[in-house]
Design a protein around this motif. Structure first.
Motif, PDB file in Angstrom:
ATOM      1  N   LYS A 139      -3.033 -10.200  -7.223  1.00 48.36           N
ATOM      2  CA  LYS A 139      -1.609 -10.032  -6.909  1.00 48.36           C
ATOM      3  C   LYS A 139      -1.486  -9.422  -5.512  1.00 48.36           C
ATOM      4  CE  LYS A 139       1.765  -9.235  -9.971  1.00 48.36           C
ATOM      5  NZ  LYS A 139       2.681  -8.540 -10.889  1.00 48.36           N
TER       6      LYS A 139
ATOM      7  N   CYS B 135       0.081  -7.549  -2.365  1.00 50.35           N
ATOM      8  CA  CYS B 135       0.928  -6.342  -2.332  1.00 50.35           C
ATOM      9  C   CYS B 135       1.602  -6.091  -0.988  1.00 50.35           C
ATOM     10  CB  CYS B 135       0.126  -5.119  -2.746  1.00 50.35           C
ATOM     11  SG  CYS B 135      -1.287  -4.791  -1.686  1.00 50.35           S
ATOM     12  N   LYS B 136       1.351  -6.930   0.000  1.00 52.04           N
ATOM     13  CA  LYS B 136       2.104  -6.794   1.254  1.00 52.04           C
ATOM     14  C   LYS B 136       2.081  -8.108   2.022  1.00 52.04           C
ATOM     15  CE  LYS B 136      -1.656  -4.577   3.849  1.00 52.04           C
ATOM     16  NZ  LYS B 136      -2.127  -3.372   4.528  1.00 52.04           N
TER      17      LYS B 136
ATOM     18  N   TYR C 113      -4.666  -6.233   1.069  1.00 51.14           N
ATOM     19  CA  TYR C 113      -3.499  -7.087   0.794  1.00 51.14           C
ATOM     20  C   TYR C 113      -3.318  -7.417  -0.684  1.00 51.14           C
ATOM     21  CZ  TYR C 113      -2.649  -7.548   5.745  1.00 51.14           C
ATOM     22  OH  TYR C 113      -2.344  -7.260   7.051  1.00 51.14           O
TER      23      TYR C 113
ATOM     24  N   ASP D  40      -3.551  -5.518  -4.677  1.00 51.28           N
ATOM     25  CA  ASP D  40      -3.765  -4.232  -5.348  1.00 51.28           C
ATOM     26  C   ASP D  40      -4.018  -4.370  -6.840  1.00 51.28           C
ATOM     27  OD1 ASP D  40      -1.209  -5.033  -6.024  1.00 51.28           O
ATOM     28  OD2 ASP D  40      -0.260  -3.093  -5.672  1.00 51.28           O
TER      29      ASP D  40
ATOM     30  N   ARG E 298       3.035 -13.125   0.739  1.00 54.08           N
ATOM     31  CA  ARG E 298       4.115 -12.164   0.520  1.00 54.08           C
ATOM     32  C   ARG E 298       3.833 -11.344  -0.725  1.00 54.08           C
ATOM     33  NH1 ARG E 298       9.070 -16.253   1.481  1.00 54.08           N
ATOM     34  NH2 ARG E 298       9.412 -15.852   3.695  1.00 54.08           N
ATOM     35  N   THR E 299       4.444 -10.192  -0.776  1.00 57.67           N
ATOM     36  CA  THR E 299       4.326  -9.311  -1.945  1.00 57.67           C
ATOM     37  C   THR E 299       4.707 -10.084  -3.211  1.00 57.67           C
ATOM     38  OG1 THR E 299       4.944  -7.469  -0.542  1.00 57.67           O
ATOM     39  CG2 THR E 299       5.098  -7.113  -2.917  1.00 57.67           C
TER      40      THR E 299
END
Ligand code: MG
Length: 203
Positions: free
Chosen positions: A60, A62-63, A76, A78, A166-167
């Motif tokens: 997944k 995260c930024k 990137y 988490d 993207r997140t």
């Protein structure tokens, strides 16, 4: 959000399908409508008679990131979960023969069951995470991240050359050997290490 998947990332799986080892990662995507969450059942679609399971670890994001360097890629994502890349193998085989896209074989509704996610920090070594898939109680797939051709960091670096991450985006990181068909009445169970993370019954 989007779902990015890598194909042909474990040698034994490449061999079982008679494919070539890729010179660069093979990517495809699934739309967000492919997601199947909270252990909901998978309803066998009428457009295929050869739906296969492919158990995969899922990252997944995260930024936001673009052109991410491999040495920073780990910052990137988490969280890690397990998912199934359901594949209409009959449709995919036809597409492969004519060199056409895999969209219908890979992107259909419910083709991406996912488990809850665990924090990356729960794992002592990201390069040595084991996972497995059980079909009706029997182990059919066993994987370990040490066997990946392209590890997490390289997948993220390569994918982000082409698309902005993207997140909330998810990355399916490829399936080990042992893929096979499901039928109505089957139960799939996905484990990360010793934790039962995902259940999916076929209806
Ligand atoms: Mg796959």
């Amino acid at each position: 959000m989007k779902i990015i998947c890598i194909g042909r990332n474990y040698h034994a799986h490449i061999k079982e399908l008679g494919n070539e080892v890729p010179a660069e990662p093979v990517f495809f995507t699934k739309p967000d409508t492919a997601l199947l969450i909270r252990n909901r059942p998978f309803y066998y679609p009428d457009f295929s008679s050869d739906i296969h399971y492919e158990a995969e670890l899922v990252l997944k994001i995260c930024k936001v990131g673009k052109n991410i360097q491999p040495q920073f890629a780990h910052t990137y994502f988490d969280k890690i979960g397990i998912g199934i890349d359901f594949t209409a193998r009959d449709i995919q085989d036809r597409a492969k023969k004519s060199g056409l896209p895999w969209f219908r074989a890979k992107g259909f509704d419910q083709s991406a069951p996912i488990s809850p996610f665990l924090p990356k920090s729960d794992f002592s070594d990201l390069k040595n995470i084991s996972f497995s898939l059980l079909l009706n109680g029997e182990v059919v797939q066993k994987g370990n991240t040490s066997l990946m051709i392209y590890p997490f960091d390289e997948i993220i670096a390569e994918a982000s050359k082409f698309v902005t991450l993207r997140t909330g985006d998810l990355i399916f990181t490829g399936t080990p050997a042992g893929v096979g068909p499901v039928k109505i009445g089957d139960l799939l169970e996905g484990y990360m290490e010793e934790h039962l993370m995902l259940k999916c019954s076929i209806k």
